[in-house]
Enzyme design. Structure first.
Site, PDB file in Angstrom:
ATOM      1  N   ASP A 101       5.864 -49.832 -26.127  1.00 39.63           N
ATOM      2  CA  ASP A 101       7.122 -50.235 -26.763  1.00 39.63           C
ATOM      3  C   ASP A 101       6.998 -51.665 -27.295  1.00 39.63           C
ATOM      4  OD1 ASP A 101       9.774 -50.029 -27.560  1.00 39.63           O
ATOM      5  OD2 ASP A 101      10.576 -50.632 -25.608  1.00 39.63           O
ATOM      6  N   MET A 105       4.441 -51.630 -19.171  1.00 38.61           N
ATOM      7  CA  MET A 105       3.732 -50.373 -19.330  1.00 38.61           C
ATOM      8  C   MET A 105       4.085 -49.732 -20.669  1.00 38.61           C
ATOM      9  SD  MET A 105       3.718 -47.491 -16.337  1.00 38.61           S
ATOM     10  CE  MET A 105       3.476 -48.758 -15.099  1.00 38.61           C
ATOM     11  N   HIS A 143      13.021 -53.374 -19.981  1.00 41.71           N
ATOM     12  CA  HIS A 143      13.232 -52.004 -19.498  1.00 41.71           C
ATOM     13  C   HIS A 143      13.814 -52.053 -18.085  1.00 41.71           C
ATOM     14  CE1 HIS A 143       9.628 -50.597 -22.197  1.00 41.71           C
ATOM     15  NE2 HIS A 143      10.706 -50.883 -22.897  1.00 41.71           N
ATOM     16  N   SER A 185       8.660 -55.239 -19.765  1.00 42.23           N
ATOM     17  CA  SER A 185       8.874 -54.093 -18.883  1.00 42.23           C
ATOM     18  C   SER A 185       8.339 -54.430 -17.496  1.00 42.23           C
ATOM     19  CB  SER A 185       8.223 -52.838 -19.477  1.00 42.23           C
ATOM     20  OG  SER A 185       8.500 -51.712 -18.681  1.00 42.23           O
ATOM     21  N   THR A 186       7.351 -53.685 -17.004  1.00 42.87           N
ATOM     22  CA  THR A 186       6.838 -53.891 -15.649  1.00 42.87           C
ATOM     23  C   THR A 186       6.347 -55.332 -15.471  1.00 42.87           C
ATOM     24  OG1 THR A 186       6.057 -51.619 -15.788  1.00 42.87           O
ATOM     25  CG2 THR A 186       5.309 -52.915 -13.902  1.00 42.87           C
TER      26      THR A 186
END
Length: 203
Positions: free
Chosen positions: A143, A140, A47, A19-20
């Protein structure tokens, strides 16, 4: 943080969730994974909203010097390429006769994300059972932790990126704190470890 042994089952697929900070981490990682990509399917959930994943796939193709594209519903999953979950759709894998195929769905967000990592991780168990190596990179939230737990319960293994090299140590931290990881490594050591595991190292 407790580590568990790597699975004694040979991995047959590499699953990556991020993600991030993930796009940069992914591009760095895939530069080292040529030997794995050539011989095994590699599936990635990052993401990201639609259109951005198209661009990310192009970057991953350039970085890995291997085919990489947004996954298409129903396409066969084969070695030699990177399958990226398209923004706005969950990517799972499913059986279609003798083939393993991509299954995209437009269902509700999972862990506030779409695409989410957990649907990919859990669906892979029906296909590859314990022969799964999953990597959870910077991001973040949490998940990937539940799906990773299911992979470990099925006999597979999880590697998490360490806190120092993560932009946000949410997703890998959740997996690490859940005690499901066989290794917690800086980004610059994950590629070499993955290559060794697919080459037969079980340590």
């Amino acid at each position: 943080l407790a580590l568990r042994p790597f699975s004694n089952q040979a991995p047959k697929v590499l699953l990556i969730g991020s993600s991030t900070g993930g796009p940069q981490a992914l591009m760095a990682l895939v530069t080292e994974l040529g030997p794995v990509i050539d011989r095994f399917p590699v599936l990635v959930t990052q993401h990201m909203p639609p259109t951005f994943t198209t661009i990310l796939a192009e970057h991953l193709a350039r970085s890995s010097r291997r085919p990489a594209a947004e996954a298409v519903d129903g396409e066969p999953v084969k070695p030699g390429r990177i399958y990226l979950a398209p923004g706005g759709k969950h990517m799972r894998v499913a059986r279609s006769g003798a083939d393993t195929v991509i299954a995209l769905d437009d269902g509700p967000a999972v862990n506030f994300c779409k695409p989410a990592v957990d649907p990919l991780f859990t669906s892979a168990i029906d296909i590859w059972h314990g022969n799964i190596l999953s990597v959870i990179l910077t991001g973040m939230g949490s998940d990937g932790m539940r799906g990773g737990k299911d992979i470990v319960a099925a006999g597979g293994s999880v590697i998490a990126q360490d806190e120092a090299s993560s932009v946000v140590w949410g997703m890998p931290g959740a997996a690490a704190n859940a005690g499901i990881c066989a290794a917690i490594l800086p980004l610059n050591q994950i590629g070499a470890k993955v290559n060794r595991l697919f080459a037969g190292d079980r340590s």
